[in-house]
Design a protein around this motif. Structure first.
Motif, short mmCIF file in Angstrom:
data_model
loop_
_atom_site.label_atom_id
_atom_site.label_comp_id
_atom_site.label_asym_id
_atom_site.label_seq_id
_atom_site.Cartn_x
_atom_site.Cartn_y
_atom_site.Cartn_z
N ASP A 253 9.55 -112.68 -15.74
CA ASP A 253 9.57 -111.74 -14.62
C ASP A 253 9.95 -112.49 -13.36
OD1 ASP A 253 9.28 -109.39 -13.16
OD2 ASP A 253 7.18 -109.78 -12.73
N SER A 256 9.65 -110.36 -9.54
CA SER A 256 8.44 -110.17 -8.74
C SER A 256 7.33 -111.15 -9.07
CB SER A 256 7.91 -108.73 -8.93
OG SER A 256 7.59 -108.49 -10.29
N TRP A 258 4.16 -112.91 -11.41
CA TRP A 258 2.94 -112.36 -12.00
C TRP A 258 1.77 -112.40 -11.04
CZ3 TRP A 258 2.41 -109.90 -16.63
CH2 TRP A 258 3.52 -109.91 -17.48
N SER A 261 -1.44 -109.85 -10.95
CA SER A 261 -1.55 -109.28 -12.30
C SER A 261 -3.01 -109.06 -12.66
CB SER A 261 -0.87 -110.19 -13.32
OG SER A 261 -1.39 -111.50 -13.24
N TYR A 279 -1.39 -107.53 -17.44
CA TYR A 279 -0.44 -106.58 -16.89
C TYR A 279 0.00 -107.03 -15.50
CZ TYR A 279 -2.74 -103.85 -20.51
OH TYR A 279 -3.27 -103.43 -21.70
N ALA A 280 1.28 -106.87 -15.21
CA ALA A 280 1.79 -107.22 -13.89
C ALA A 280 1.22 -106.28 -12.83
CB ALA A 280 3.31 -107.17 -13.88
N ARG A 281 1.54 -106.56 -11.61
CA ARG A 281 1.00 -105.83 -10.46
C ARG A 281 1.23 -104.33 -10.58
NH1 ARG A 281 2.94 -106.96 -4.21
NH2 ARG A 281 1.57 -105.44 -3.18
N THR A 282 0.21 -103.56 -10.19
CA THR A 282 0.30 -102.11 -10.18
C THR A 282 0.62 -101.63 -8.77
OG1 THR A 282 -1.30 -101.93 -11.98
CG2 THR A 282 -0.93 -99.96 -10.66
N SER A 287 4.36 -97.63 -11.45
CA SER A 287 4.56 -98.98 -11.98
C SER A 287 5.25 -98.99 -13.34
CB SER A 287 3.21 -99.70 -12.09
OG SER A 287 2.56 -99.73 -10.85
N GLN A 290 7.05 -102.07 -15.17
CA GLN A 290 6.48 -103.37 -14.88
C GLN A 290 6.15 -104.11 -16.19
OE1 GLN A 290 7.02 -104.66 -11.85
NE2 GLN A 290 4.87 -104.96 -11.28
N GLU A 312 9.37 -102.23 -21.99
CA GLU A 312 8.65 -102.15 -20.71
C GLU A 312 8.73 -100.77 -20.08
OE1 GLU A 312 10.08 -105.25 -18.19
OE2 GLU A 312 9.02 -106.84 -19.30
N SER A 316 5.68 -97.89 -21.75
CA SER A 316 4.89 -98.46 -20.67
C SER A 316 3.44 -97.99 -20.66
CB SER A 316 5.51 -98.10 -19.31
OG SER A 316 4.70 -98.57 -18.24
#
Length: 439
Positions: A253, A256, A258, A261, A279-282, A287, A290, A312, A316
């Protein structure tokens, strides 16, 4: 055996607060499921909450029919599906004097090897409850509410923020740390394993295996975790597993990163292999797309692989925030349910089944959330609007999962109709007058 179990509210609670079960949740009240788990004897426990907050009602309002309130509930079901008892406790836990139970975020439930229940919440709050729900046996509470309250070193006695049990009875845990992603709060960041028994008299040491943020900020000596170790020293400051999970997948990634996360609840895929979701940022505006990883981590802390086969965007878990992963360690099967399908993997991380919710047969799954796997492998699902638990028998062969789930959904409709005639729910809210323990 297919079962349909109601998430019932105690009738005395409904009457005491004059709760209007016909009101929309937008009016300030609601019922929310946190977790559902099975016990080796076939019994099922559900942890859920009910609350009411009416704007303009004073905090010191004494009339229970007007005052705002919040409760956590645990309900125990027999192997035959009957409600045996419920326990009721106020939110806020021991710190507000309304209950002996330590409350927190990301609440979950676990049946320990001796049958005792462990109610866990972030940060590192664990409450042991008797199997019959009659009393609290012990509370392990970090009492770390930074930044909302000044933290006093040595005040708390933490254990874990979540617990799942391996086939041999070891405890797979998550722990929180201060300063994760440079926040001034305490956030889940570590995965560890405990070999000893957790009892009312003692807690085992946790050996940490993996971390999410490799370098939490602003830590000091008060942030060391004496009961959790890495390389035989307390976790904290610069001592935690490296490379972190986010460092291992950083190249995936590049846009952006991680940072910010989130670590999900790990589950054992076998005695020595665990699924660790993160999980990556919400984002508030959505999202979907992501990145996320269902990592395979062994009991030495090595990331040996992952659960493959999810896209992804098209698969998701961010849609509806469906973050749960469940596993049957005896068969070596892992499961995930989100708005786009029910997915099943083997021990090697190969996707063996996908039940697409775009198809007519499995569209009803969009209304369910995944709880956990019972000790015999059965899937425990919960309908988010009808407040019912569906127990789905797990096939030995994952290629039979589609037929098994399709039959369970048909049976769910029949059993739901029978329950409606028997219980007469109000707007899909069920009430019962069985034994109730206020703990």
């Amino acid at each position: 055996m297919i079962q349909t179990l109601p998430l019932a509210l105690p009738g005395t609670l409904v009457d005491h607060h004059r709760l209007d079960l016909t009101a929309l949740y937008s009016k300030g009240w609601g019922v929310h499921l946190f977790d559902v788990v099975g016990a080796p004897n076939g019994e099922v426990y559900a942890l859920y909450g009910v609350s009411r907050h009416t704007y303009g009602v004073a905090r010191d309002e004494q009339d229970p029919q007007i005052a705002n309130f919040g409760y956590r509930l645990i309900t125990r079901y027999s192997a035959a599906g009957e409600i045996l008892a419920s326990a009721q406790f106020r939110t806020g836990g021991a710190r507000e004097g309304g209950s002996e139970v330590a409350d927190g975020g990301d609440l979950s439930l676990c049946v320990l090897p001796d049958g005792v229940l462990a109610v866990t919440g972030t940060p590192d709050r664990t409450t042991l409850v008797a199997p019959d729900l009659s009393r609290v046996l012990a509370v392990y509470d970090s009492k770390d509410d930074r930044p909302y309250r000044e933290f006093t070193p040595g005040e708390g006695n933490p254990f874990a923020g979540s617990i799942t049990v391996t086939p041999a009875g070891r405890l797979l845990c998550t722990l929180a740390e201060y300063g994760v992603w440079r926040y001034g709060s305490v956030i889940t960041n570590l995965v560890g394993i405990a070999d000893g028994a957790l009892t009312a008299d003692s807690k085992p040491a946790i050996r940490t295996l993996a971390s999410l943020d490799p370098e939490p900020a602003h830590q000091s000596a008060v942030d060391l975790r004496p009961h959790a170790t890495y390389r035989d020293a307390p976790v904290g400051l610069a001592n935690r597993p490296r490379p972190a999970l986010t460092e291992l997948v950083a190249a995936e990634d590049s846009l952006s990163g991680w940072d910010r996360s989130r670590l999900g609840r790990p589950v054992p895929l076998s005695e020595n292999l665990f699924v660790v979701p993160f999980y990556a940022r919400t984002f508030r505006g959505g999202s979907r797309g992501q990145p996320f990883v269902f990592a395979l981590v062994d009991d030495r802390g090595e990331m040996t692989g992952r659960l493959h086969g999810l896209h992804e965007w098209h698969d998701s878990p961010f849609t509806g925030l469906c973050r749960n992963v469940a596993a049957d360690p005896h068969r070596g099967h892992a499961f995930h349910l989100n708005r786009y399908g029910l997915y099943a993997w083997n021990k090697a991380g190969v996707l063996r089944a996908k039940l697409d919710t775009a198809t007519k047969a499995f569209k009803p799954l969009t209304h369910f959330t995944l709880g956990s796997c019972a000790p015999n492998g059965d899937l425990l699902l919960a309908h988010t609007k009808q407040h019912l638990i569906l127990r789905v028998p797990a096939p030995d062969d994952l290629t039979a999962l589609a037929a098994t789930v399709e039959e369970a959904l048909r049976e769910y409709g029949r059993r739901r109709t029978a329950l409606k005639k028997q219980w007469s729910p109000v707007n899909w809210h069920w009430t019962h007058d069985g034994p109730l323990h206020r703990i």
